[in-house]
Write a protein that holds these residues in place. Structure first.
Motif, PDB file in Angstrom:
ATOM      1  N   ILE A 203      21.309  59.833 -19.945  1.00 60.17           N
ATOM      2  CA  ILE A 203      21.529  60.281 -21.319  1.00 60.17           C
ATOM      3  C   ILE A 203      22.878  60.982 -21.418  1.00 60.17           C
ATOM      4  CG2 ILE A 203      20.763  61.925 -23.088  1.00 60.17           C
ATOM      5  CD1 ILE A 203      17.873  61.280 -22.236  1.00 60.17           C
ATOM      6  N   GLU A 204      23.147  61.857 -20.456  1.00 62.25           N
ATOM      7  CA  GLU A 204      24.417  62.598 -20.428  1.00 62.25           C
ATOM      8  C   GLU A 204      25.602  61.648 -20.221  1.00 62.25           C
ATOM      9  OE1 GLU A 204      26.318  66.132 -21.103  1.00 62.25           O
ATOM     10  OE2 GLU A 204      24.160  65.718 -21.187  1.00 62.25           O
ATOM     11  N   TYR A 205      25.410  60.663 -19.358  1.00 60.91           N
ATOM     12  CA  TYR A 205      26.479  59.701 -19.088  1.00 60.91           C
ATOM     13  C   TYR A 205      26.823  58.896 -20.346  1.00 60.91           C
ATOM     14  CZ  TYR A 205      29.164  56.011 -16.807  1.00 60.91           C
ATOM     15  OH  TYR A 205      30.162  55.147 -16.441  1.00 60.91           O
ATOM     16  N   CYS A 206      25.791  58.453 -21.054  1.00 62.73           N
ATOM     17  CA  CYS A 206      26.011  57.676 -22.277  1.00 62.73           C
ATOM     18  C   CYS A 206      26.751  58.486 -23.339  1.00 62.73           C
ATOM     19  CB  CYS A 206      24.685  57.181 -22.841  1.00 62.73           C
ATOM     20  SG  CYS A 206      23.877  55.910 -21.836  1.00 62.73           S
ATOM     21  N   ILE A 221      16.607  50.754 -19.716  1.00 64.67           N
ATOM     22  CA  ILE A 221      17.389  50.465 -20.922  1.00 64.67           C
ATOM     23  C   ILE A 221      16.569  50.779 -22.168  1.00 64.67           C
ATOM     24  CG2 ILE A 221      18.496  48.651 -22.291  1.00 64.67           C
ATOM     25  CD1 ILE A 221      19.322  47.311 -19.666  1.00 64.67           C
ATOM     26  N   LEU A 222      15.282  50.402 -22.127  1.00 71.09           N
ATOM     27  CA  LEU A 222      14.402  50.670 -23.269  1.00 71.09           C
ATOM     28  C   LEU A 222      14.273  52.175 -23.511  1.00 71.09           C
ATOM     29  CD1 LEU A 222      12.718  48.987 -25.282  1.00 71.09           C
ATOM     30  CD2 LEU A 222      10.752  49.335 -23.789  1.00 71.09           C
ATOM     31  N   GLN A 223      14.224  52.973 -22.449  1.00 68.36           N
ATOM     32  CA  GLN A 223      14.130  54.434 -22.579  1.00 68.36           C
ATOM     33  C   GLN A 223      15.370  55.033 -23.255  1.00 68.36           C
ATOM     34  OE1 GLN A 223      13.443  55.278 -18.366  1.00 68.36           O
ATOM     35  NE2 GLN A 223      11.408  56.082 -18.841  1.00 68.36           N
ATOM     36  N   LEU A 224      16.492  54.335 -23.143  1.00 71.48           N
ATOM     37  CA  LEU A 224      17.752  54.869 -23.662  1.00 71.48           C
ATOM     38  C   LEU A 224      18.090  54.402 -25.078  1.00 71.48           C
ATOM     39  CD1 LEU A 224      19.843  54.458 -20.400  1.00 71.48           C
ATOM     40  CD2 LEU A 224      19.266  56.646 -21.477  1.00 71.48           C
ATOM     41  N   THR A 225      17.223  53.580 -25.650  1.00 73.63           N
ATOM     42  CA  THR A 225      17.535  53.020 -26.979  1.00 73.63           C
ATOM     43  C   THR A 225      17.126  53.931 -28.137  1.00 73.63           C
ATOM     44  OG1 THR A 225      15.463  51.754 -26.910  1.00 73.63           O
ATOM     45  CG2 THR A 225      17.475  50.611 -26.240  1.00 73.63           C
ATOM     46  N   ASN A 226      16.667  55.129 -27.844  1.00 72.92           N
ATOM     47  CA  ASN A 226      16.290  56.063 -28.907  1.00 72.92           C
ATOM     48  C   ASN A 226      17.461  56.983 -29.256  1.00 72.92           C
ATOM     49  OD1 ASN A 226      13.615  55.108 -29.067  1.00 72.92           O
ATOM     50  ND2 ASN A 226      13.038  56.339 -27.296  1.00 72.92           N
ATOM     51  N   GLY A 227      18.608  56.390 -29.513  1.00 70.98           N
ATOM     52  CA  GLY A 227      19.760  57.181 -29.937  1.00 70.98           C
ATOM     53  C   GLY A 227      20.803  57.417 -28.872  1.00 70.98           C
ATOM     54  N   ASN A 228      20.449  57.259 -27.611  1.00 68.89           N
ATOM     55  CA  ASN A 228      21.401  57.524 -26.530  1.00 68.89           C
ATOM     56  C   ASN A 228      22.271  56.314 -26.207  1.00 68.89           C
ATOM     57  OD1 ASN A 228      20.288  60.248 -25.849  1.00 68.89           O
ATOM     58  ND2 ASN A 228      18.474  59.012 -25.383  1.00 68.89           N
ATOM     59  N   LEU A 229      21.681  55.143 -26.351  1.00 69.73           N
ATOM     60  CA  LEU A 229      22.393  53.880 -26.140  1.00 69.73           C
ATOM     61  C   LEU A 229      22.247  53.111 -27.452  1.00 69.73           C
ATOM     62  CD1 LEU A 229      23.768  52.485 -23.611  1.00 69.73           C
ATOM     63  CD2 LEU A 229      21.656  51.184 -23.401  1.00 69.73           C
ATOM     64  N   ASN A 230      23.323  53.010 -28.215  1.00 66.43           N
ATOM     65  CA  ASN A 230      23.181  52.396 -29.543  1.00 66.43           C
ATOM     66  C   ASN A 230      23.714  50.971 -29.570  1.00 66.43           C
ATOM     67  OD1 ASN A 230      26.041  52.327 -30.696  1.00 66.43           O
ATOM     68  ND2 ASN A 230      25.875  54.489 -30.075  1.00 66.43           N
ATOM     69  N   MET A 262      10.438  42.110 -23.946  1.00 66.83           N
ATOM     70  CA  MET A 262       9.995  41.674 -25.279  1.00 66.83           C
ATOM     71  C   MET A 262      10.079  42.814 -26.295  1.00 66.83           C
ATOM     72  SD  MET A 262       9.546  38.587 -24.765  1.00 66.83           S
ATOM     73  CE  MET A 262      10.228  38.246 -23.138  1.00 66.83           C
ATOM     74  N   GLU A 263       9.789  44.027 -25.851  1.00 65.48           N
ATOM     75  CA  GLU A 263       9.882  45.183 -26.754  1.00 65.48           C
ATOM     76  C   GLU A 263      11.326  45.409 -27.187  1.00 65.48           C
ATOM     77  OE1 GLU A 263       8.098  48.491 -24.786  1.00 65.48           O
ATOM     78  OE2 GLU A 263       6.042  47.763 -25.060  1.00 65.48           O
ATOM     79  N   PHE A 264      12.254  45.223 -26.253  1.00 64.52           N
ATOM     80  CA  PHE A 264      13.659  45.392 -26.603  1.00 64.52           C
ATOM     81  C   PHE A 264      14.124  44.297 -27.553  1.00 64.52           C
ATOM     82  CE2 PHE A 264      18.166  44.635 -26.116  1.00 64.52           C
ATOM     83  CZ  PHE A 264      18.695  45.912 -26.199  1.00 64.52           C
TER      84      PHE A 264
END
Length: 284
Positions: A203-206, A221-230, A262-264
């Motif tokens: 999260i910090e790196y992104c 990657i899915l964990q980071l798609t809540n605003g941290n990896l856009n 599939m979720e992503f």
């Protein structure tokens, strides 16, 4: 996740012990043939015996190579047969969406389906789908979309132009290593997986880096798609599809990976970009 026939049973490399139930007549014949063969072997020069040992060692080395391939997975010539047209790939993905979202109605499923127009046709990629050819594949995808000028432009932190999904952390490391030659100070090649790297660290790196290409496992990657990896500058989602593990599972048939993939792919923000043709899915 991009297959020699000998009649000699001793040369079969299947780790099975073969037992032959012979009749008495066959045993007599075997005894006679064995006696003859011993006489022949006695008269053979030592160079022939050395050649036999040499061939035996060669077979053993080949067997070890095959076991290593099975252990770490394969990609390349054998896997290239998994490269299909967008229509076929769309059907494969949508079948997995049905399997992984059984609680959804037919109408809800329809809204999540991946159309063939969402998938970039890269079946004409001229090279084998081996790890070392990843840089050429990525640039090939951008050129096909007439976006070569957009390839290494990263305008904000945590907003990659390309996301690559793969089976495992080890596989991600191999791909990152191959892609390093594309890296610049303003275009980072980033690994995203949970093994030995905490979510908070990613999260910090992104937040603090301009990521050009992110390579990782579906779960992280899915964990980071809540605003941290856009997805603001995302041009391509590449599925490392032709690579298979030791059990011959690929990215969308492996039990640990298929659902998060599939979720992503059915994430509302991504579906919007796919529909608007600002992002494309690629299969390597």
């Amino acid at each position: 996740m991009m297959k020699h026939t000998e009649t000699n049973a001793d040369a079969l490399e299947d780790d099975l012990d073969y037992q032959i139930d012979a009749s008495s007549n066959e045993s007599d014949n075997d005894s006679q043939s064995q006696s003859s063969s011993h006489e022949i072997e006695a008269n053979q020069p030592s160079s022939d015996a050395s050649e036999v040992k040499k061939n035996k060692r060669k077979r053993q080395r080949q067997k070890l190579k095959e076991k290593k391939k099975q252990k770490f997975g394969t990609s390349g010539k054998e896997a290239t047969s998994l490269a299909h047209s967008p229509d076929i790939l769309s059907d494969i993905i949508n079948n997995q969406i049905r399997i992984n979202f059984k609680d959804l109605s037919a109408v809800e499923l329809q809204d999540r389906f991946i159309k063939s127009s969402y998938i970039e046709d890269t079946i004409d990629f001229p090279n084998e789908r081996e790890t070392g050819n990843y840089p050429e594949y990525v640039t090939h995808a951008f050129k096909k979309n007439n976006q070569e000028n957009e390839f290494n432009k990263v305008d904000s932190n945590g907003s990659p132009t390309t996301l690559i999904f793969c089976l495992s952390a080890l596989r991600a490391l191999d791909i990152v290593k191959a892609l390093r030659k594309l890296q610049t100070e303003e275009f980072k090649i980033t690994k995203l997986f949970g093994k030995h790297i905490k979510l908070d660290e990613h999260i910090e790196y992104c937040k603090n880096n301009k990521i050009g290409i992110a390579v990782g496992t579906p779960q992280r990657i899915l964990q980071l798609t809540n605003g941290n990896l856009n997805f603001d500058h995302l041009k391509f989602v590449i599925l490392d599809y032709t690579f298979t593990d030791k059990k011959s599972y690929n990215l969308i048939s492996n039990n640990d990976c298929k659902k998060p993939v599939m979720e992503f792919l059915t994430h509302p923000s991504l579906l919007k970009r796919l529909s608007d043709k600002t992002t494309k899915i690629c299969f390597y």
